[in-house]
Design an enzyme around this catalytic site. Structure first.
Site, PDB file in Angstrom:
ATOM      1  NE  ARG A 112      -3.924   0.160   1.954  1.00 49.30           N
ATOM      2  CZ  ARG A 112      -4.776   0.708   2.811  1.00 49.30           C
ATOM      3  NH1 ARG A 112      -4.802   0.301   4.070  1.00 49.30           N
ATOM      4  NH2 ARG A 112      -5.594   1.657   2.434  1.00 49.30           N
TER       5      ARG A 112
ATOM      6  CG  MET B  16     -18.893   9.145  -7.528  1.00 55.32           C
ATOM      7  SD  MET B  16     -18.495   9.943  -9.087  1.00 55.32           S
ATOM      8  CE  MET B  16     -19.018   8.684 -10.245  1.00 55.32           C
TER       9      MET B  16
ATOM     10  CG  HIS C 285      -9.530   6.412   9.652  1.00 52.90           C
ATOM     11  ND1 HIS C 285     -10.407   6.136   8.618  1.00 52.90           N
ATOM     12  CD2 HIS C 285     -10.305   6.624  10.743  1.00 52.90           C
ATOM     13  CE1 HIS C 285     -11.646   6.181   9.073  1.00 52.90           C
ATOM     14  NE2 HIS C 285     -11.611   6.483  10.354  1.00 52.90           N
TER      15      HIS C 285
ATOM     16  CB  CYS D 218      11.590   1.237  17.802  1.00 52.03           C
ATOM     17  SG  CYS D 218      11.670   2.868  18.571  1.00 52.03           S
TER      18      CYS D 218
ATOM     19  CD  GLN E 216     -14.289   8.797   6.748  1.00 54.80           C
ATOM     20  OE1 GLN E 216     -14.573   7.644   7.046  1.00 54.80           O
ATOM     21  NE2 GLN E 216     -15.094   9.558   6.035  1.00 54.80           N
ATOM     22  CG  ASN E 217      -8.865   9.857   1.977  1.00 54.49           C
ATOM     23  OD1 ASN E 217      -9.703   8.966   2.132  1.00 54.49           O
ATOM     24  ND2 ASN E 217      -9.029  10.845   1.118  1.00 54.49           N
ATOM     25  CB  ILE E 218      -4.208   6.387   5.757  1.00 48.75           C
ATOM     26  CG1 ILE E 218      -4.437   5.244   4.759  1.00 48.75           C
ATOM     27  CG2 ILE E 218      -5.226   6.297   6.903  1.00 48.75           C
ATOM     28  CD1 ILE E 218      -4.248   3.851   5.364  1.00 48.75           C
TER      29      ILE E 218
ATOM     30  CB  CYS F 114      13.426   1.397  21.854  1.00 43.88           C
ATOM     31  SG  CYS F 114      11.715   0.780  21.737  1.00 43.88           S
TER      32      CYS F 114
END
Length: 276
Positions: free
Chosen positions: A74, A245, A127, A176, A109-111, A181
């Site tokens: 993605r 739409m 999000h 990380c 709401q888009n990432i 860490c």
């Protein structure tokens, strides 16, 4: 009484001219024209897996290698896309009103961060973002645009349904970088069965409670709690204009006649006339 489309757009422009605090709610429809697959549409299948099944805490716990391959895919897909005229019009609109001493907030709401890449500044990501990570150990959140995000994911993430391969060892997955860490990183996105970041939600509620105009653009208004935002604004008597739409389950809440996507395209292609 019916209203002609041209009258609708004229009425919309008058609302924009009077507005001092505008909230723009956006969803996947805004980015679809950029070629970003929609989560619930045809792009919701990766290999033989439903994207919805992979976007859960339990999926990550049981198979972090598979989930990271999915998110690596993605990230690569979105990184190759570019803001479209809708993103650019929203950014231009925000810039113009800000120079006039007005306030514009983009609650998305888009990432995919395409709003920011188009020039929008005041963006609240409900999000999260594909290009942020969170450490499961120290909880640090930070931006990450590395491609690949780790060497073990190089060449991985093919969406081909015949693709499989061995699991990547957990120690070779994104870790990380904080000294001492080294915890396992996860994508900083809100998965199913998780709640929104309370700080982001509080900021969104602040802007929604103080706006005098709300635009709903490219969202089906079915994902909660975002689906409640525009109806709650409309219940205060604030004008809400919807660009989609087709009509949605929330359309009947809005006092302003909904505009269809062709009208958003008109606005997007001539945004400089909106605030003149």
């Amino acid at each position: 009484m019916s209203v002609s489309p041209s009258a609708d757009m004229d009425s919309f422009r008058k609302l924009l001219l009077k507005a001092n605090a505008v909230v723009i709610l956006t969803g996947a429809g805004v980015s679809a024209e950029s070629g970003v697959p929609t989560f619930r549409g045809a792009g919701g299948l990766w290999r033989t897996y439903s994207a919805i099944d992979l976007a859960t805490p339990s999926a990550f716990r049981s198979n972090p290698s598979l989930v990271w391959e999915f998110y690596h895919h993605r990230r690569e897909t979105v990184a190759s896309k570019h803001p479209n005229n809708a993103h650019k019009a929203i950014a231009e609109f925000e810039s113009r009103l800000t120079k006039q001493g007005k306030h514009v907030s983009v609650i998305t709401q888009n990432i995919d961060e395409l709003h920011q890449r188009a020039g929008s500044v005041n963006v609240l990501e409900l999000h999260g973002s594909l290009f942020k990570t969170q450490c499961l150990k120290c909880k640090k959140v930070e931006a990450n645009y590395d491609n690949p995000i780790c060497e073990a994911l190089r060449g991985k993430g093919s969406a081909s349904p015949v693709e499989g391969g061995e699991k990547i060892p957990e120690l070779s997955l994104p870790r990380c970088k904080v000294s001492s860490c080294g915890g396992l990183l996860r994508p900083y996105v809100v998965w199913f069965h998780e709640t929104l970041d309370p700080i982001v939600l509080k900021k969104a509620e602040r802007d929604l409670n103080s706006c005098d105009l709300c635009l709903v653009i490219g969202t089906s208004s079915v994902v909660y709690p975002a689906a409640m935002f525009a109806p709650q604004v409309a219940a205060r008597g604030v004008p809400v204009a919807e660009f989609n739409m087709e009509t949605t389950s929330a359309t009947h809440h809005f006092g302003h006649i909904p505009f269809f996507w062709s009208k958003w395209r008109t606005f997007a292609d001539s945004s400089s006339t909106v605030t003149s």
